[in-house]
Design an enzyme around this catalytic site. Sequence first.
Site, PDB file in Angstrom:
ATOM      1  N   ASP A  60       7.221  22.617 -24.791  1.00 15.12           N
ATOM      2  CA  ASP A  60       7.124  21.290 -24.329  1.00 15.12           C
ATOM      3  C   ASP A  60       8.274  21.260 -23.350  1.00 15.12           C
ATOM      4  OD1 ASP A  60       7.121  18.375 -24.257  1.00 15.12           O
ATOM      5  OD2 ASP A  60       6.179  18.455 -26.164  1.00 15.12           O
TER       6      ASP A  60
ATOM      7  N   SER B  80      12.096   8.741 -11.796  1.00  8.20           N
ATOM      8  CA  SER B  80      12.104  10.120 -11.108  1.00  8.20           C
ATOM      9  C   SER B  80      13.077  10.893 -11.531  1.00  8.20           C
ATOM     10  CB  SER B  80      11.948   9.816  -9.464  1.00  8.20           C
ATOM     11  OG  SER B  80      11.051   9.024  -9.024  1.00  8.20           O
TER      12      SER B  80
ATOM     13  N   HIS C 108       0.806  -1.225  -0.020  1.00  7.82           N
ATOM     14  CA  HIS C 108      -0.250   0.129  -0.091  1.00  7.82           C
ATOM     15  C   HIS C 108       0.855   1.341  -0.054  1.00  7.82           C
ATOM     16  CE1 HIS C 108      -2.852   3.061   1.342  1.00  7.82           C
ATOM     17  NE2 HIS C 108      -2.072   3.278   2.273  1.00  7.82           N
TER      18      HIS C 108
ATOM     19  N   HIS D  43      13.579  11.166   4.388  1.00  7.17           N
ATOM     20  CA  HIS D  43      12.840  12.499   4.838  1.00  7.17           C
ATOM     21  C   HIS D  43      12.950  13.390   3.661  1.00  7.17           C
ATOM     22  CE1 HIS D  43      10.886  15.398   7.232  1.00  7.17           C
ATOM     23  NE2 HIS D  43      11.653  16.140   6.576  1.00  7.17           N
TER      24      HIS D  43
ATOM     25  N   LYS E  34       4.748  29.454   5.385  1.00 10.34           N
ATOM     26  CA  LYS E  34       4.108  29.373   4.236  1.00 10.34           C
ATOM     27  C   LYS E  34       2.360  29.287   4.511  1.00 10.34           C
ATOM     28  CE  LYS E  34       6.742  26.686   1.209  1.00 10.34           C
ATOM     29  NZ  LYS E  34       6.173  27.380   0.075  1.00 10.34           N
TER      30      LYS E  34
HETATM   31  C1  HEM Z   1       6.470  20.114  10.392  1.00  9.02           C
HETATM   32  C2  HEM Z   1       6.917  19.050   9.604  1.00  9.02           C
HETATM   33  C3  HEM Z   1       6.917  17.597   9.983  1.00  9.02           C
HETATM   34  C4  HEM Z   1       7.572  17.175  11.099  1.00  9.02           C
HETATM   35  C5  HEM Z   1       8.178  18.019  12.212  1.00  9.02           C
HETATM   36  C6  HEM Z   1       7.421  15.768  10.836  1.00  9.02           C
HETATM   37  C7  HEM Z   1       8.235  14.878  11.785  1.00  9.02           C
HETATM   38  C8  HEM Z   1       8.252  13.434  11.857  1.00  9.02           C
HETATM   39  C9  HEM Z   1       8.705  12.259  12.833  1.00  9.02           C
HETATM   40  C10 HEM Z   1       9.341  12.923  13.868  1.00  9.02           C
HETATM   41  C11 HEM Z   1       8.121  11.234  12.425  1.00  9.02           C
HETATM   42  C12 HEM Z   1       8.731  10.088  12.778  1.00  9.02           C
HETATM   43  C13 HEM Z   1       7.863   9.304  13.713  1.00  9.02           C
HETATM   44  C14 HEM Z   1       8.084   8.016  14.152  1.00  9.02           C
HETATM   45  O1  HEM Z   1       8.320   7.074  13.453  1.00  9.02           O
HETATM   46  O2  HEM Z   1       8.324   7.864  15.638  1.00  9.02           O
HETATM   47  C15 HEM Z   1       7.553  11.394  10.919  1.00  9.02           C
HETATM   48  C16 HEM Z   1       7.122  10.358  10.381  1.00  9.02           C
HETATM   49  C17 HEM Z   1       6.801  10.536   9.084  1.00  9.02           C
HETATM   50  N1  HEM Z   1       6.329  11.606   8.539  1.00  9.02           N
HETATM   51 FE1  HEM Z   1       6.448  13.625   9.216  1.00  9.02          FE
HETATM   52  N2  HEM Z   1       6.930  15.428   9.809  1.00  9.02           N
HETATM   53  C18 HEM Z   1       6.589  16.723   9.383  1.00  9.02           C
HETATM   54  C19 HEM Z   1       5.982  16.696   8.015  1.00  9.02           C
HETATM   55  C20 HEM Z   1       5.762  15.773   7.131  1.00  9.02           C
HETATM   56  C21 HEM Z   1       5.271  15.867   5.802  1.00  9.02           C
HETATM   57  C22 HEM Z   1       5.176  17.239   5.013  1.00  9.02           C
HETATM   58  C23 HEM Z   1       5.192  14.567   5.231  1.00  9.02           C
HETATM   59  C24 HEM Z   1       4.853  14.070   3.897  1.00  9.02           C
HETATM   60  C25 HEM Z   1       4.011  14.829   3.043  1.00  9.02           C
HETATM   61  C26 HEM Z   1       5.605  13.614   6.448  1.00  9.02           C
HETATM   62  C27 HEM Z   1       5.567  12.186   6.193  1.00  9.02           C
HETATM   63  C28 HEM Z   1       5.858  11.481   7.224  1.00  9.02           C
HETATM   64  C29 HEM Z   1       5.787   9.956   7.024  1.00  9.02           C
HETATM   65  C30 HEM Z   1       5.474   9.278   5.905  1.00  9.02           C
HETATM   66  C31 HEM Z   1       6.341   9.502   8.238  1.00  9.02           C
HETATM   67  C32 HEM Z   1       6.440   8.032   8.666  1.00  9.02           C
HETATM   68  C33 HEM Z   1       7.374   7.145   7.865  1.00  9.02           C
HETATM   69  C34 HEM Z   1       7.208   5.754   8.543  1.00  9.02           C
HETATM   70  O3  HEM Z   1       7.845   5.263   9.629  1.00  9.02           O
HETATM   71  O4  HEM Z   1       6.985   4.868   7.782  1.00  9.02           O
HETATM   72  N3  HEM Z   1       5.903  14.198   7.397  1.00  9.02           N
HETATM   73  N4  HEM Z   1       7.419  12.791  10.842  1.00  9.02           N
HETATM   74 CU   LIG Z   2      10.848  12.719   8.280  1.00  9.08          CU
END
Ligand code: HEM
Ligand SMILES: [Cu+2]
Lengths: 552, 298
Positions: free
Chosen positions: A113, A177, A84, A260, A338
Amino acid sequence: MASHDHAHDDHAHGHDDHHHGPEKGIMRWIKTTNHKDLGTLYLIFSFTMFFIGGLMSLVIRAELWHPGLQFVDPEFFNQMTTLHALVMIFGGVMPGFTGLANWMVPMMVGASDMALPRVNNWGFWILPFAFTLLLSTLFMPGGGPAGGWTMYPPLVLQTGEGFPFLIFAIHLMGISSITGAINVVVTVLNLRAPGMTLLKMPLFCWTWLITAYLLIATMPVLAGAVTMLLTDKYFATSFFTASGGGDPVMFQHIFWFFGHPEVYILILPAFGVVSTIIPTFARKTLFGYDSMVYATASIAFLSFIVWAHHMFTVGMPLAGELFFMFSTMLIAVPTGVKVFNWIATMWRGSMTFETPMLFAIAFVFLFSIGGFSGLMLAIAPVDFQYHDTYFVVAHFHYVLVPGAVFSIIAAVYYWIPKWTGVMYNEFWGKVHFWLSAIFINVTFFPQHFSGLAGMQRRVPDYAVQFVDFNMISTIGAFVFFIAQFIFIFNMIACMARKGQKASDRVWEGAHGLEWTVPSPAPYHTFEDPPRIGDAELAAVHDSGAGYSDHKH
Amino acid sequence: MSSHAAPAAAGSPPSRYFVPDPSVWPFILTAGLFTVIVGVWGFLEHKQFPIALPIYAGAAVSIYIIFRWLRGVSLESEHGKYNLQVDGTYRMAMAWFIFSEVMFFGAFFGALWYAREMSIPWLSGEGTKMATHLALWPGFENIWPNNGPMELNGHFETVGAWGLPFVNTLLLLTSGVTITMAHHALKENHRLSTILWMWATVGLGVAFLICQAYEYHHAYEGLNLKLASGIYGSTFFMLTGFHGMHVTLGTIMLIIITCRLMAGHFKPDSHFGFEGVAWYWHFVDVVWIGLFVFVYVL
Ligand code: HEM
Ligand SMILES: [Cu+2]
């Protein structure tokens, strides 16, 4: 002048004296080098993948309807969570954004283009092959990958016979990509029409430019990481094996060094879309254009020094925990800039709420919720409790679904009249919006609670006290999924040219080069670089720094 | 493709955008690569079908298409279809492509750094890892080269930096000079000397590859240094191996460019095909310097 007797030679010059359109039949799509055709293909591919990935998520949600095992065995459940994520990220969101870039970037900068049209075709046609490899693993002995989309060793090395297909699929997606990204960078940097300086470009081009930079910088790192997995499994290397002096945690570092920046790859183009739509329906220029550009660039820079916030619980030196905690929190600053600018753009605007605007406003609110939960996760000692729970699932789904996915939907509503020449049905658009906005929250909001209370992610079973939250989630997921068909039918109606004819400008408040050409946009838009009216530029850019070089 | 040779002077007017025709090359290329992948999968998973067939057939198709594609591009260029803007496009695209390659090598250099600065010290009890060390592998020391606490694949020796690797460094550095000489000669329109300098560069590249092949043979047969020799063997062979693959590719591209020079292609003031390959060659060169320092010397 040389005498060109071959028709296709003339065509290559883009002469309009024999303006033949596209070829007919399937070969048109296989051979096409046209950015509009390829944009369409990318978008169709993306929505197909959203559908497949969506079905997988329904399997997950159905299984989680009740504690204990209901429908699938745990092994298959884990294949579903893994695939998924891979399908949605690499097959849905990324090609969706690339499709938007293909359609819009050349029109926005006034080019005919993309810079490298044949490479562009290659980048698209890699994808169906890559996902054939990836999805076929489900039918192979041992099944699909089940160790999570992050592919941590040693677990992922236990994948069955399909393992090489997983790795090679990732390689292919990486090539796709990178070719797409190089195309965007070069189009933006080299093919802008005279007069369109960098700081007068529509913001969508800026966010995509920076996204493309992130892609070119990080996709090769992912390719390297999965190559090491492959050699560890089949060629006896020991990158991720302690007995040979390697370390499984090393994989996590390399992966998240890609991972990240990848999450920003998934959101920066969305920022661009929202920054385009909100000014249109607020009938004002975007507030703080320059600060938007700088904020995007700082986010891109910071995204390279925060990766280990995904690894707080893995066992890092204290200095590492602290560094990554504070650097992560720093990202909230440009992100806040933003959100502030979007709100300030709406401030005292004469707003109307057509479907694209509704999705854009929902984006601002719901993405911010995801940003806040991100901040909570950024606090290392707190993350010790949250990590690998549904709280993290709630966090990233808030940024990805009402974030990235809503922005793609908003963009399609916003531009499809330009693409097809036909207005979508506004009534059904609004119905789609309200169902989506409500049920996405029904799906993911409860997961904050079950996560904080300790429900683990990636496990098909859970403690009985979480059953209510999970039932709510499951209901939300099914309704959300079904609601998307309203959107699909609405868009198919436009593609079938059923509906009201759209004007060239389409939206009263819309500005930019793409609105100066007819709807539907002709197959070849700007065969000669256009002369850009000042009004068109001035409307894209508020009277900030970009205008200092514009005084007469 | 078209056999008629339009005079090179005719170009699309610089104000006009260049847009190529529709093309099946990319699709067939992908199909070729896909076929190779299926074959390699069969090889890795010990399948019964004749594995060589898809590998060779897919590779043949892919290589054929790449040549077709390159030939098409050079013909378009020679027929003067490219204006300055297209030239800029190719320059930027090549530069960004090389950047992506740099990042690819970065992953493996990063792995080497991590192994030496993190995982081996930790396995030997540094930092807070003393208890783990005592419980698991008390005798394990933080030394380099290292094939891990289990001494995977047994005792091995390393390739000395100042033997063949140093010769290889000289070969590649010299090739960097010869290709620059060729570039200068081309700019001054001394075609013969350009071609000679190019063949010299090709020769140096081939010499490098021969030395490298010999070194690998020696490592496997004489030093018991193998891919399986723990983290040292892994990083050593993956880094030098991927570099060697890039040198091979670079040498093939040099040969193509040289043949084009012999066929009269390129002009003193417009020869991006040449320059792009030269950039690539310098990139391969710089990666080798990194390898020499971090893999062989340190
Ligand atoms: C203010 C901005 C952000 C902060 C401070 C932040 C912080 C974090 C942190 C600390 C984690 C790890 C959590 C853990 O596994 O214990 C996490 C996981 C994640 N974040 Fe964010 N994040 C932010 C924005 C975003 C954005 C913009 C996206 C995507 C569009 C995103 C997508 C993800 C994803 C996919 C995970 C999980 C990854 C996984 O373990 O499978 N985050 N985020
Ligand atoms: Cu991250």
